[in-house]
Scaffold this motif. Structure first.
Motif: not given
Length: 826
Positions: A487-501
Motif C-alpha cells: 500500500i505504501g509503495a503505491e501511495r508514495f510512488g516507490w517505483n519512481k525511486r532513482r539510483p542514489a545521488g
C-alpha cells in the motif's frame, strides 16, 4: 468462511524491547488460561479488505459476542471528535499546572551545581527564617537512579551522593513563588567535589572517574524502569546483557559469517534526546489527617499512588491521586519523582497543599531522557538476500540510571539463524534516563534498517523486495507489514525511486523506507465499571489517565456501542485512583487493556438492564436490544421506546457492572508482574522523501507516508493523530534534538526551549497516514495501541532517504549540518 482450529501456542512470540524503563525479567511460563466457563467461539480473523476468515477461540461465557468489522458498527471505528476538545481549546481543562487549592504553598528546589560530590553539610536555617516560608526539607533518599549493589562500597553519609549537575538536594515551600525562590537561594550546601565524567566514550575508559564505586542494580519500581539484574560491572560499564528481554543468542555467528557471501559492517551513533512535554513534570500534594491527595501530571495514576504509599508508609486507601488532564508524556511521567517526594514532605510538614512544578531547565536536566548509543553492527547474507548472521555490540548511557539498551529488533524483526547481541550500560555523571516512546527500539531500528538497505544495495535487490524475503515470521504483524509495504509503495510512488545521488545540483532529493516493530502489550491489573442510573444516564469509570491520546473518547465509544447510544451520551470518568484501577499510559497498552474490560462491563450492564426492562416491555430479555438511542424488542416494532424513557419506566436507582481485563483468548507469550506480552505484535512502515543541501548541510524532510496497523482502530481520527505525532517527533529526533553537556562543568548547555531545537511548524513534512484494520481474535474488542511504532521507523526512513539523495550513508544522529557535511566528506 472457513472454520480454522484454535492456534494457541503455535505463533512466534515477540519479546519486549531492551532499553530504559519497561525492563523486566526474561519471559516466564505463560499462565494458564483464565479459569471459569467458556465456549468455543468462531471469531473473524485477518486484514479487513484482504479476505477475512474465521478462527476458533476459547471465549468466557460472560463476554459479548465477537464484533464484526468496523464498517458494520455504529460507534466503534468511527472518527468521533474528542469529547474534551472544547474544554481544551477554551482553556477550561484543568491540568496539574492549573491546580489552585485554598492555602496552597509554592515550592522551589535546590539542585547541585556540581556533577559529582559528597555533601558535607546543609544549612537551612536562613531559609527557615525567610519571610513567607512554611516548610523546608532536605532529601535523604533519591529516586530514579541506579543503586549500589553493596551500599558499603561507598562511604557512609547522611545525604545522597551527588552524581549529576542538577540533582535535587532540598526544597522550600512558601506563600508565593517569589518567596520560595528567594528562600531557596539562602540554603547553604557544603560540597566535597569528586572527579566526574559526562561523555560516554570517556566513561568507558579503564581509568575514568567512577560514577558509582561498585556494581549497581536498578530494580523496577511502581512506574516501571530498571535494568536486568545481576549483570557484571567493570568501572562504569555494566554488562553485557546477552539476553535482552529473554532473547538469548542463537546459532553459531562465526559459522554464519563464514557461510555468507556479503558482509555489512558499520558503526552507528545516536544522541541523548530529552523530554520536552508541553506541561512539565509536577505534582500538588495535600496532606491531611484523613489522608494524602495528590494532583499529578502523570502517565500512571497507579504508580503515583503506589510510590507515595510505599515511601510514606501509608495504606493505599489513604492516598488519592487525581489527574484530570496531562499535558504530554512520552514515558518519563511515572511515579512521584524526586519533585513529588519533596512536595509530599513539605505538605506533611506545613499541613497545607504544596505545588511543585519543574521549570524548563529542571525538566531538561531531571525529567528523563532517551539514552545515546554506540552500535557496532555486523550483518552477513547470501547473494539472494537470506541472512546468515547478525552480531551487535551496543553501548549506551542513561546517565546515572540503567536501561540504555537498543531494543529487540535485531533479534526478532527478520529471519536469521545466527544472532548474537550484547548490550551495555555506561554510567556517566548526567541526569537519569527514562522511557521515551519505544525505548531502545528507535535507536536499534536506526542501525538495523540502514544495514538492511545497504545489503539490498550490495546485492542489487530492491529494499522492499529484500524485506519481503526476510520478514517472514508468519505472525499477523509480519503479514500486516507485507500489505503495508504494498500500500505504501503505491501511495508514495516507490517505483519512481532513482539510483542514489542522481541529482546533479547542490540540492539533492531522495526517498527511503523503514519498518516499525513493537509489542502488543496488555496491562493485566485493569478494570472498568459501567453504571446506568435511573434517569437513563450512562457512565464508565476507570482510573486510567488521558495524556492527550483521547482515552476518554475511546472509552465512551466502546460503551456507547453496547447501549446503542452516541459517545457524547456516555460520561467517561478517568484520572482518579478511587475509580477501578486502569492501565498505565506507556508501551502502547491503554487501548488494548482498557477497551475489552469496558466492553465486557458494558455488555453485562446492558444485559442486566434488559432483564429489568423485560417486565416493562412484556418481552423476553433475550429479545431486547439497544440501537440508535432506543430500546427495541425484536420483531415487535410497537414496543420501541427512547432509551431514557424506557429506563425511567423500569423504576430503579442504579445498576452497575465491573469487569477486569482478562488474558488474551490465546493466552500470552509471556507474563511478568502486571503485564502480558501477546503472541502477536504491532508495527507499520514509513516512506520518507528528503531534500539535502550539500553546501550548507541542511536536511529537509518533505513528505512522509505512514501505513500502520493497530488491530481494530477504535477511533481512526485519534489513531491517525497518534501517527502524525509519532512522525513529527521522529523527524525532530532525526534532524534536531540533542542534549549538550559541558564536559568541564557537567552542566547542560541547552536546557531550555530556544537552544534545545525541536521541530517547528515550518519543518513538519507533508504527512499521509493509512490504517490497516486487522482482526486477531484476541479480546472482545481486538484493539491494540499505535503510539510506539508511529515513532520507531521515522529516523531510519529519513536516513535511508538521505543515502538515496546523496549516495552517502549518515550513521550519526542528529542530522545537523555538521554531521551531514562530515558524512558527505566521508
Amino acid at each position: 468462511m472457513q472454520d480454522v482450529k484454535d492456534t494457541t501456542g503455535t505463533q512466534s512470540s515477540h519479546k519486549p524491547a531492551s532499553g530504559q524503563q519497561e525492563q523486566t525479567p526474561g519471559p516466564q511460563k505463560p499462565p494458564a488460561p483464565n479459569p471459569g466457563p467458556a465456549r468455543q467461539q468462531a471469531v473473524p480473523y485477518g486484514i479487513v479488505g484482504q479476505g477475512l476468515k474465521e478462527v476458533t477461540r476459547r471465549v468466557p461465557l460472560d463476554e459479548p459476542p465477537p464484533l464484526p468489522e468496523n464498517a458494520k458498527l455504529k460507534s466503534i471505528g468511527k472518527p468521533v471528535t474528542r469529547l474534551d476538545a472544547v474544554e481544551k481549546v477554551t482553556g477550561k481543562a484543568r491540568y496539574t499546572f492549573d491546580v489552585q487549592l485554598p492555602g496552597m504553598l509554592w515550592a522551589k528546589w535546590v539542585a547541585s551545581p556540581l556533577p559529582h560530590a559528597r555533601i558535607k553539610s546543609v544549612d537551612t536555617s536562613a531559609a527557615e527564617r525567610a519571610p513567607g516560608v512554611r516548610a523546608v526539607h532536605v532529601l535523604e533518599r533519591l529516586l530514579s537512579t541506579a543503586k549500589l549493589r553493596d551500599p558499603k562500597a561507598e562511604q557512609s553519609q547522611r545525604y545522597p551522593t551527588i552524581r549529576y549537575a542538577g540533582q535535587p538536594i532540598a526544597a522550600v515551600a512558601a506563600d508565593t513563588p517569589r518567596a520560595a525562590e528567594a528562600a531557596a537561594k539562602l540554603i547553604r550546601v557544603e560540597y566535597e567535589p569528586l572527579p566526574h565524567v559526562t561523555e560516554i566514550e570517556a566513561a568507558m575508559k579503564e581509568n575514568a572517574p567512577r560514577v558509582f564505586p561498585g556494581p549497581t542494580e536498578q530494580p523496577a519500581t511502581a512506574g516501571g524502569g530498571g535494568a536486568p539484574p545481576g549483570l557484571p560491572q567493570k568501572g562504569n560499564v555494566r554488562g553485557p546483557d546477552t539476553k535482552p528481554r529473554g532473547m538469548g543468542p542463537r546459532g553459531d555467528v562465526e559459522q554464519g559469517f563464514r557461510e555468507s557471501d556479503v558482509i555489512i559492517e558499520a558503526e552507528f551513533r545516536t544522541q541523548v534526546q530529552t523530554h520536552v512535554p508541553m506541561e512539565p513534570h509536577g505534582l500538588v500534594a495535600d496532606w491531611r489527617d484523613e489522608g494524602l491527595t495528590l494532583y499529578a501530571s502523570t502517565q500512571y495514576v497507579g504508580s503515583v499512588r503506589d510510590e507515595a504509599a510505599e515511601n510514606f508508609d501509608l495504606p493505599k486507601n489513604k492516598v488519592r491521586v487525581i489527574c484530570d488532564f496531562t499535558g504530554g508524556g512520552f514515558g518519563a511521567k511515572y511515579g512521584i519523582g524526586n519533585y513529588g517526594l519533596l512536595a509530599i514532605h513539605l505538605s506533611r510538614k506545613a499541613r497545607l497543599p504544596v505545588r511543585m512544578m519543574l521549570d524548563r531547565r529542571e525538566e531538561h536536566v531531571s525529567g528523563g531522557n532517551r539514552p545515546n548509543s554506540i552500535q557496532r553492527l555486523k550483518l552477513g547474507a547470501k547473494r539472494d538476500g537470506s541472512l546468515t548472521a547478525l552480531q551487535l555490540q551496543a553501548h549506551g548511557s542513561g546517565g546515572v540510571a540503567g536501561g540504555a539498551g537498543v531494543g529487540f529488533a535485531h533479534s526478532t524483526l527478520y529471519a536469521c539463524p545466527n544472532v548474537r547481541v550484547e548490550q551495555y550500560d555506561v554510567f556517566t555523571n548526567a541526569g537519569p534516563c527514562a522511557a521515551f516512546r519505544a525505548p531502545g527500539q528507535v535507536q536499534g531500528i536506526f542501525s538495523l534498517e540502514q544495514a538492511i538497505d545497504e545489503l539490498a544495495e550490495r546485492i542489487g535487490m530492491d529494499p522492499l523486495a529484500l524485506r519481503s524475503k526476510i520478514d517472514v515470521s508468519g505472525t499477523d504483524d509480519s503479514l500486516a507489514r507485507a500489505q503495508e509495504r504494498r500500500i505504501g509503495a503505491e501511495r508514495f510512488g516507490w517505483n519512481k525511486r532513482r539510483p542514489a545521488g542522481s541529482d546533479k545540483g547542490p540540492i539533492k532529493r531522495g526517498i527511503g523506507f523503514a519498518q516499525s516493530q513493537w509489542l502488543y502489550l496488555v496491562h493485566l491489573n485493569t478494570a472498568c465499571e459501567v453504571r446506568v442510573s435511573g434517569d437513563g444516564s450512562v457512565e464508565a469509570f476507570s482510573s486510567t489517565q488521558d495524556i492527550g491520546t483521547g482515552t476518554r473518547t475511546v472509552l465512551a465509544q466502546v460503551v456507547a456501542e453496547e447501549f446503542g447510544l452516541r459517545p457524547e451520551d456516555i460520561g467517561a470518568r478517568v484520572g482518579d485512583s478511587r475509580y477501578p484501577m486502569g492501565p498505565a499510559s506507556g508501551g502502547s497498552r491503554v487501548t488494548s487493556s482498557l477497551t475489552p474490560a469496558a466492553r465486557n462491563a458494558a455488555y453485562r450492564c446492558a444485559r442486566e438492564l434488559a432483564n429489568r426492562l423485560a417486565r416493562v416491555l412484556e418481552a423476553n430479555a433475550e429479545d431486547i436490544a439497544f440501537a440508535d438511542g432506543k430500546v427495541v424488542v425484536k420483531g415487535q416494532a410497537s414496543k420501541t421506546l427512547p432509551f431514557r424513557e424506557a429506563v425511567k419506566k423500569a423504576g430503579f436507582e442504579e445498576i452497575s457492572q465491573r469487569a477486569e481485563r482478562r488474558d488474551d483468548y490465546e493466552g500470552f507469550a509471556a507474563s511478568m508482574r502486571d503485564m502480558g506480552i501477546s503472541k502477536h505484535g504491532i508495527g507499520g512502515v514509513q516512506f520518507a522523501e528528503v531534500a539535502v543541501d550539500t553546501e550548507t548541510g541542511i536536511v529537509k524532510v518533505e513528505r512522509v507516508v505512514a501505513v500502520h496497523d493497530c488491530g481494530r482502530p477504535i477511533n481512526p481520527k485519534l489513531t491517525e493523530s497518534q501517527i502524525y505525532g509519532g512522525v513529527i517527533q521522529g523527524v525532530s529526533y532525526a534532524l534536531y534534538e540533542e542534549r549538550h553537556l559541558d564536559s568541564a562543568s557537567g552542566l547542560q548547555l541547552n536546557a531550555n526551549v530556544d537552544q534545545y531545537k525541536i521541530v517547528g511548524s515550518r519543518e513538519v513534512p507533508q504527512i499521509e497516514v493509512h490504517l490497516l484494520e486487522q482482526l486477531g481474535g484476541q479480546s472482545s474488542t481486538d484493539a491494540r495501541g499505535v503510539a510506539e511504532p508511529a515513532n520507531v521507523a521515522t529516523a531510519a526512513a529519513v536516513a535511508n532517504a538521505f543515502y538515496n539523495a546523496t549516495g552517502k550513508r549518515i550513521r550519526t544522529l542528529p542530522m545537523t549540518p555538521a554531521n551531514v557535511l562530515a558524512a558527505l566528506r566521508a
